[in-house]
Design a protein around this motif. Structure first.
Motif, PDB file in Angstrom:
ATOM      1  N   GLU A 116      -5.883   6.112  -0.008  1.00 44.77           N
ATOM      2  CA  GLU A 116      -5.145   5.206  -0.875  1.00 44.77           C
ATOM      3  C   GLU A 116      -3.789   5.747  -1.309  1.00 44.77           C
ATOM      4  O   GLU A 116      -2.932   4.996  -1.751  1.00 44.77           O
ATOM      5  CB  GLU A 116      -5.952   4.873  -2.144  1.00 44.77           C
ATOM      6  N   LEU A 117      -3.584   7.062  -1.232  1.00 45.98           N
ATOM      7  CA  LEU A 117      -2.372   7.645  -1.791  1.00 45.98           C
ATOM      8  C   LEU A 117      -2.013   8.938  -1.069  1.00 45.98           C
ATOM      9  O   LEU A 117      -2.881   9.748  -0.749  1.00 45.98           O
ATOM     10  CB  LEU A 117      -2.581   7.951  -3.287  1.00 45.98           C
ATOM     11  N   GLN A 118      -0.696   9.122  -0.837  1.00 51.01           N
ATOM     12  CA  GLN A 118      -0.189  10.394  -0.337  1.00 51.01           C
ATOM     13  C   GLN A 118       1.089  10.727  -1.110  1.00 51.01           C
ATOM     14  O   GLN A 118       1.957   9.875  -1.261  1.00 51.01           O
ATOM     15  CB  GLN A 118       0.115  10.341   1.153  1.00 51.01           C
ATOM     16  N   ILE A 119       1.173  11.965  -1.596  1.00 52.27           N
ATOM     17  CA  ILE A 119       2.347  12.431  -2.324  1.00 52.27           C
ATOM     18  C   ILE A 119       2.862  13.691  -1.633  1.00 52.27           C
ATOM     19  O   ILE A 119       2.099  14.615  -1.366  1.00 52.27           O
ATOM     20  CB  ILE A 119       2.027  12.737  -3.801  1.00 52.27           C
ATOM     21  N   THR A 120       4.168  13.704  -1.354  1.00 53.26           N
ATOM     22  CA  THR A 120       4.802  14.829  -0.675  1.00 53.26           C
ATOM     23  C   THR A 120       6.058  15.241  -1.435  1.00 53.26           C
ATOM     24  O   THR A 120       6.822  14.386  -1.882  1.00 53.26           O
ATOM     25  CB  THR A 120       5.198  14.431   0.761  1.00 53.26           C
ATOM     26  N   TYR A 121       6.244  16.548  -1.563  1.00 53.85           N
ATOM     27  CA  TYR A 121       7.458  17.100  -2.145  1.00 53.85           C
ATOM     28  C   TYR A 121       8.233  17.786  -1.023  1.00 53.85           C
ATOM     29  O   TYR A 121       7.642  18.431  -0.157  1.00 53.85           O
ATOM     30  CB  TYR A 121       7.127  18.117  -3.241  1.00 53.85           C
ATOM     31  N   ALA A 122       9.548  17.653  -1.033  1.00 52.32           N
ATOM     32  CA  ALA A 122      10.352  18.257   0.028  1.00 52.32           C
ATOM     33  C   ALA A 122      11.671  18.773  -0.521  1.00 52.32           C
ATOM     34  O   ALA A 122      12.216  18.235  -1.480  1.00 52.32           O
ATOM     35  CB  ALA A 122      10.618  17.231   1.129  1.00 52.32           C
ATOM     36  N   GLN A 154      -4.146  -2.667  -1.977  1.00 52.78           N
ATOM     37  CA  GLN A 154      -5.494  -2.833  -2.514  1.00 52.78           C
ATOM     38  C   GLN A 154      -6.062  -4.194  -2.107  1.00 52.78           C
ATOM     39  O   GLN A 154      -6.130  -5.117  -2.884  1.00 52.78           O
ATOM     40  CB  GLN A 154      -5.478  -2.688  -4.040  1.00 52.78           C
ATOM     41  N   GLY A 155      -6.452  -4.330  -0.878  1.00 53.25           N
ATOM     42  CA  GLY A 155      -7.004  -5.576  -0.359  1.00 53.25           C
ATOM     43  C   GLY A 155      -7.402  -5.379   1.088  1.00 53.25           C
ATOM     44  O   GLY A 155      -7.446  -4.265   1.599  1.00 53.25           O
ATOM     45  N   ASN A 156      -7.650  -6.482   1.748  1.00 51.00           N
ATOM     46  CA  ASN A 156      -8.092  -6.403   3.138  1.00 51.00           C
ATOM     47  C   ASN A 156      -6.948  -6.391   4.138  1.00 51.00           C
ATOM     48  O   ASN A 156      -7.181  -6.230   5.331  1.00 51.00           O
ATOM     49  CB  ASN A 156      -9.030  -7.575   3.448  1.00 51.00           C
ATOM     50  N   LEU A 157      -5.727  -6.582   3.672  1.00 46.40           N
ATOM     51  CA  LEU A 157      -4.590  -6.597   4.582  1.00 46.40           C
ATOM     52  C   LEU A 157      -4.167  -5.168   4.935  1.00 46.40           C
ATOM     53  O   LEU A 157      -4.207  -4.283   4.084  1.00 46.40           O
ATOM     54  CB  LEU A 157      -3.411  -7.328   3.943  1.00 46.40           C
ATOM     55  N   PRO A 158      -3.758  -4.931   6.165  1.00 51.29           N
ATOM     56  CA  PRO A 158      -3.323  -3.585   6.554  1.00 51.29           C
ATOM     57  C   PRO A 158      -1.867  -3.318   6.141  1.00 51.29           C
ATOM     58  O   PRO A 158      -0.994  -3.097   6.970  1.00 51.29           O
ATOM     59  CB  PRO A 158      -3.478  -3.597   8.073  1.00 51.29           C
ATOM     60  N   LEU A 159      -1.610  -3.350   4.827  1.00 54.29           N
ATOM     61  CA  LEU A 159      -0.266  -3.142   4.297  1.00 54.29           C
ATOM     62  C   LEU A 159      -0.207  -1.824   3.540  1.00 54.29           C
ATOM     63  O   LEU A 159      -1.172  -1.433   2.876  1.00 54.29           O
ATOM     64  CB  LEU A 159       0.122  -4.284   3.358  1.00 54.29           C
ATOM     65  N   TYR A 160       0.947  -1.159   3.635  1.00 53.48           N
ATOM     66  CA  TYR A 160       1.173   0.098   2.939  1.00 53.48           C
ATOM     67  C   TYR A 160       2.510   0.027   2.211  1.00 53.48           C
ATOM     68  O   TYR A 160       3.428  -0.644   2.660  1.00 53.48           O
ATOM     69  CB  TYR A 160       1.188   1.271   3.926  1.00 53.48           C
ATOM     70  N   TRP A 161       2.618   0.699   1.087  1.00 48.97           N
ATOM     71  CA  TRP A 161       3.868   0.758   0.347  1.00 48.97           C
ATOM     72  C   TRP A 161       4.369   2.207   0.380  1.00 48.97           C
ATOM     73  O   TRP A 161       3.595   3.149   0.524  1.00 48.97           O
ATOM     74  CB  TRP A 161       3.701   0.255  -1.083  1.00 48.97           C
ATOM     75  N   HIS A 162       5.692   2.352   0.286  1.00 50.48           N
ATOM     76  CA  HIS A 162       6.323   3.665   0.331  1.00 50.48           C
ATOM     77  C   HIS A 162       7.446   3.702  -0.709  1.00 50.48           C
ATOM     78  O   HIS A 162       8.112   2.699  -0.938  1.00 50.48           O
ATOM     79  CB  HIS A 162       6.931   3.942   1.710  1.00 50.48           C
TER      80      HIS A 162
END
Length: 174
Positions: A116-122, A154-162
């Motif tokens: 559900e979540l990925q956090i990256t520092y660069a 948060q649903g059945n759709l294959p969508l991602y936010w960035h």
């Protein structure tokens, strides 16, 4: 690979900007996984500024939707002219150019990796390897820090936010 068509014409008391042309940018991106959390990457771009080939498509797009084109259609299509006139400096590009752009090296750390979540520092460094005289680079070395985050809808759709936010220390450049 990226293709961008430009048309900007603005003027103020202190400066005048006119951009009409196209930029093609092709980058080689190299990534080394140092561990499951750490990654080192490099981006080496090749940039080409020219008159392009998409002006007629952009003009038809504006016509189809009845949108203002800011004066783009009054000029010849597929021409290049990037011009900046300021109080202390001027710049003009009125011919096709191509070459290497500014190279970027980045070190990143993934602090959170779930479905559900990925956090990256660069942290990154952009080296002034492109010619600023030929409009292929900024003419300055820059440092930056950034936090990037992505998540699943948060649903059945294959969508991602960035999203991302960060800070840059911009080097001195004309």
């Amino acid at each position: 690979s990226d293709v961008a068509t430009h048309f900007v014409s603005q003027e103020s008391e202190r400066e005048r900007v006119f951009f009409d042309g196209e930029t093609q940018k092709h980058s080689v991106n190299i990534r080394w996984g140092l561990s499951p959390q750490w990654e080192l990457s490099a981006r080496i771009p090749s940039i080409k500024h020219n008159g392009g080939f998409v002006d007629s498509y952009v003009n038809r797009w504006h016509d189809f939707f009845g949108m203002s084109d800011g004066g783009r259609s009054t000029l010849s299509e597929d021409q290049i002219r990037f011009q900046f006139d300021g109080v202390e400096q001027q710049g003009l590009l009125d011919r096709s150019v191509s070459g290497q752009g500014d190279t970027t090296v980045e070190l990143s750390y993934v602090s959170e990796r779930q479905h559900e979540l990925q956090i990256t520092y660069a942290v990154g460094y952009k080296a002034s390897t492109g010619s600023s005289d030929r409009w292929l680079g900024s003419g300055a070395n820059d440092l930056y820090g950034v936090t990037r985050f992505s998540g699943a809808h948060q649903g059945n759709l294959p969508l991602y936010w960035h999203g991302q936010f960060g800070v840059t220390r911009v080097g001195q450049s004309a």
